[in-house]
Design an enzyme around this catalytic site. Structure first.
Site, PDB file in Angstrom:
ATOM      1  N   GLU A   1      47.800  30.054  23.788  1.00  0.00           N
ATOM      2  CA  GLU A   1      49.118  30.610  23.407  1.00  0.00           C
ATOM      3  C   GLU A   1      49.295  30.748  21.893  1.00  0.00           C
ATOM      4  O   GLU A   1      50.278  30.291  21.318  1.00  0.00           O
ATOM      5  CB  GLU A   1      50.249  29.748  24.001  1.00  0.00           C
ATOM      6  CG  GLU A   1      50.269  29.784  25.509  1.00  0.00           C
ATOM      7  CD  GLU A   1      51.491  29.119  26.155  1.00  0.00           C
ATOM      8  OE1 GLU A   1      52.238  28.422  25.461  1.00  0.00           O
ATOM      9  OE2 GLU A   1      51.666  29.304  27.377  1.00  0.00           O
TER      10      GLU A   1
ATOM     11  N   GLU B   1      47.813  29.943  33.405  1.00  0.00           N
ATOM     12  CA  GLU B   1      48.981  29.057  33.571  1.00  0.00           C
ATOM     13  C   GLU B   1      50.037  29.828  34.341  1.00  0.00           C
ATOM     14  O   GLU B   1      50.552  30.832  33.846  1.00  0.00           O
ATOM     15  CB  GLU B   1      49.562  28.621  32.221  1.00  0.00           C
ATOM     16  CG  GLU B   1      48.730  27.589  31.503  1.00  0.00           C
ATOM     17  CD  GLU B   1      49.421  27.022  30.260  1.00  0.00           C
ATOM     18  OE1 GLU B   1      50.655  26.844  30.275  1.00  0.00           O
ATOM     19  OE2 GLU B   1      48.695  26.754  29.291  1.00  0.00           O
TER      20      GLU B   1
HETATM   21  O1  AHR Z   1      51.777  23.659  30.870  1.00  0.00           O
HETATM   22  C1  AHR Z   1      52.688  23.213  29.933  1.00  0.00           C
HETATM   23  C2  AHR Z   1      52.627  23.998  28.642  1.00  0.00           C
HETATM   24  O2  AHR Z   1      53.102  25.292  28.858  1.00  0.00           O
HETATM   25  C3  AHR Z   1      51.253  24.199  28.066  1.00  0.00           C
HETATM   26  O3  AHR Z   1      50.853  23.149  27.274  1.00  0.00           O
HETATM   27  C4  AHR Z   1      51.410  25.454  27.253  1.00  0.00           C
HETATM   28  O4  AHR Z   1      50.234  26.187  27.163  1.00  0.00           O
HETATM   29  C5  AHR Z   1      52.529  26.195  27.942  1.00  0.00           C
HETATM   30  O5  AHR Z   1      53.479  26.639  27.058  1.00  0.00           O
END
Ligand code: AHR
Length: 548
Positions: A209, A332
């Site tokens: 990110e 994610e």
């Molecule tokens: O999964 C929780 C967080 O969400 C992670 O660390 C990050 O990559 C995202 O913003």
């Protein structure tokens, strides 16, 4: 009759029946036709031209965050721990899921992580102040422990580099440490740590990110693209076969959404294999107007995001006249909105704090079912997907001192892993729809559209002839009937048919009441070329069928 002919005839039937309505944009993009009333219909054709989807589509994610690792997978003081300190009850649960790939060590955590702190003799490893979650990190669990744990649960590691505070040389050293056999500085260091054989990790994330202002080392797109390119170029010297994933946008609400992805890829397209997508969804005033009906349509927002990022990849491919087509890593995804900020995200300089411990209810599980359907539908492009996360932190599994709890979202994820195999079949679905409105919602979610009540996908395992149908009924009030017509194959036996439903979409499991949201058997129709399922209101259903 060929499958194209049968599909044509089915669509013609829809037209002559007078039931089909003009399709809204969403319906068209998921291959659906709207219908005024009556049972929904799905025509299933064999799609024999299609390859099997990559099982890595249903991976998961383990971050050094909260109680995910410490008191989650690793708790040497526990009577449940094995000789390495791994919780055996957790191993059993995660192994039972057959997760194909596990992302590690972060997440935001990775952007400040020095992997060297987490290898070598445990009594020499430093305790550091971890800055993503303001927690104490003892480094008692590191890369080698993670790879050992992956071996125990039968999963493949997907490692991430620190491209935030970290520099390319340490990323390259990390791969040398993990993958080079012997005779070099870093590979010999691994050997001196007791790991003679290389770990041979194939999939790597080039940071996390990096478009987010919250990210350590956050930087402009072109700068990141150049850093990713430089890192990747050096890594290719070590191993040409690595699969490298560039950081895409953190979610579609980012002001730089799509522009970030384009600029990053313009810098590093030729050196990477894939780009990442992330997204977390919530039933909030800004995202859904607190409407469960809108919430249950959010997998279609995920679907749109996939198409948009794929379009950017193809655009850059065209610009660069590259023969290479990138694949997507949705590494994610989940529902996450309650335990998200303030004290839920601040470890207050403590060890293994209780962070992001989202409690999942029935409606969350139904949407996770929708995400499974979307990922399968888009699996020609999405090769890796990671449910974020696996343990304690926004997770399907939660530990206390003595046991592991399965949260509601465990079940649709487990079905995807257990039953969905082989190739995704072609489906033409005709379903009644309901309207959603964009007024007052966050811009990326603000659309007026028609949403099909039913969301259906099917897979067929060419090896053993077993099919799987996954059916989401978004109707909050009524049972819905779905008639499935199999054109090139016919089910001969129902191996399993279960549904996840209940009277209260806000119901959730606890250690005291772990059975409030669990699947129950559903009466399945007789196996035949035409099968009518009666899907309960607010439900996600799996049918596992033999076809030979
Ligand atoms: O999964 C929780 C967080 O969400 C992670 O660390 C990050 O990559 C995202 O913003």
């Amino acid at each position: 009759m060929t499958s194209t002919e049968s599909r044509r005839r089915f669509l013609a039937d829809l037209g002559t029946a007078g039931a089909a309505l003009a399709a809204g944009p969403w319906l068209q993009t998921v291959g659906y036709a709207a219908q005024a009333r009556g049972p929904a219909r799905a025509l299933v054709t064999s799609a024999s031209h299609r390859q099997d989807f990559d099982r890595r589509l249903f991976g998961a994610f383990l971050e050094h965050l909260g109680r995910s690792i410490y008191t989650g997978v690793y708790e040497p003081e526990s009577p449940l721990a094995d000789k390495n300190g791994f919780r055996t009850d957790v191993i059993k649960e995660v192994k039972g899921l057959t997760v194909p790939i596990m992302r590690y060590p972060g997440g935001n955590f990775v952007s400040g992580y020095n992997w060297l702190d987490g290898v070598g003799p445990k009594n020499k490893r430093p305790t550091v102040l971890e800055r993503a979650w303001n927690s104490l990190e003892t480094n008692q669990f590191g890369t080698n422990e993670f790879v050992d744990w992956c071996g125990l649960i039968g999963t493949e590691p997907l490692l991430a580099f620190n491209l935030g505070t970290g520099m390319p040389d340490m990323a390259v050293a990390y791969v040398e440490y993990c993958n080079v056999d012997k005779g070099t500085k870093w590979s010999d260091l691994r050997r001196s740590h007791g790991y003679e054989r290389p770990h041979n990790v194939r999939y790597w994330c080039l940071g996390n990110e990096m478009d987010g202002p919250w990210q350590m080392g956050h930087m402009p797109a072109r700068e990141y693209g150049q850093k990713a390119r430089d890192t990747a170029r050096q890594l290719r010297v070590l191993d040409r076969g690595l699969q490298l994933i560039a950081c895409g946008s953190s979610n579609p609400s980012m002001p730089t959404y799509l522009v970030w992805d384009r600029e990053v890829l313009e810098e590093c397209y030729d050196q990477v294999d894939a780009i990442s997508l992330h997204n977390y969804f919530g039933n909030t005033p800004e995202q859904t107007g607190n409407s469960t009906a809108r919430f249950l349509a959010m997998n279609l927002d995920m679907e749109r995001q996939i198409r948009e990022i794929a379009a950017v990849c193809d655009y850059v491919q065209g610009l660069q006249k590259s023969p290479k087509r990138l694949w997507l890593s949705f590494d994610e995804w989940n529902v996450w909105y309650r335990a998200r900020s303030g004290p839920y995200a601040d470890g207050n300089r403590t060890f293994a704090p209780k962070l992001l411990e989202e409690v999942y209810n029935l409606e969350d599980a139904l949407l996770v079912g929708g995400f499974v359907n979307t990922l399968l539908r888009q699996s020609e492009r999405v090769r890796i997907g990671c449910l974020a996360q696996i343990m304690n932190v926004i997770a399907p599994l939660v530990t206390n001192k003595t046991s592991v709890l399965r949260q509601s979202i465990y079940y649709p994820y487990a079905w995807a892993l257990q039953y969905a195999r082989g190739r995704v079949l072609d489906l033409s679905v005709e379903s009644e729809t309901y309207p959603i409105e964009g007024r007052g919602l966050r811009r990326d979610l603000a659309r007026d559209d028609q949403v099909p009540f039913l969301d259906v996908v099917a897979t067929l395992n060419g090896q053993n002839g077993q099919a799987c149908v996954l059916m989401l009924n978004r109707d909050l009030e009524s049972e819905r009937e779905l008639t499935i017509e199999w054109r090139d194959t016919a089910p001969s036996r129902v191996l399993a048919c279960e549904t996840l439903t209940g009277p209260d979409v806000k119901a959730f499991n606890t250690f005291e009441q772990p059975q409030r949201v669990v699947p129950r058997p559903l009466d399945a129709p007789k196996p035949a070329a035409r099968m009518s399922f009666k899907l309960p209101p607010r439900s996600y259903t799996v049918a596992h069928l033999a076809t030979m």
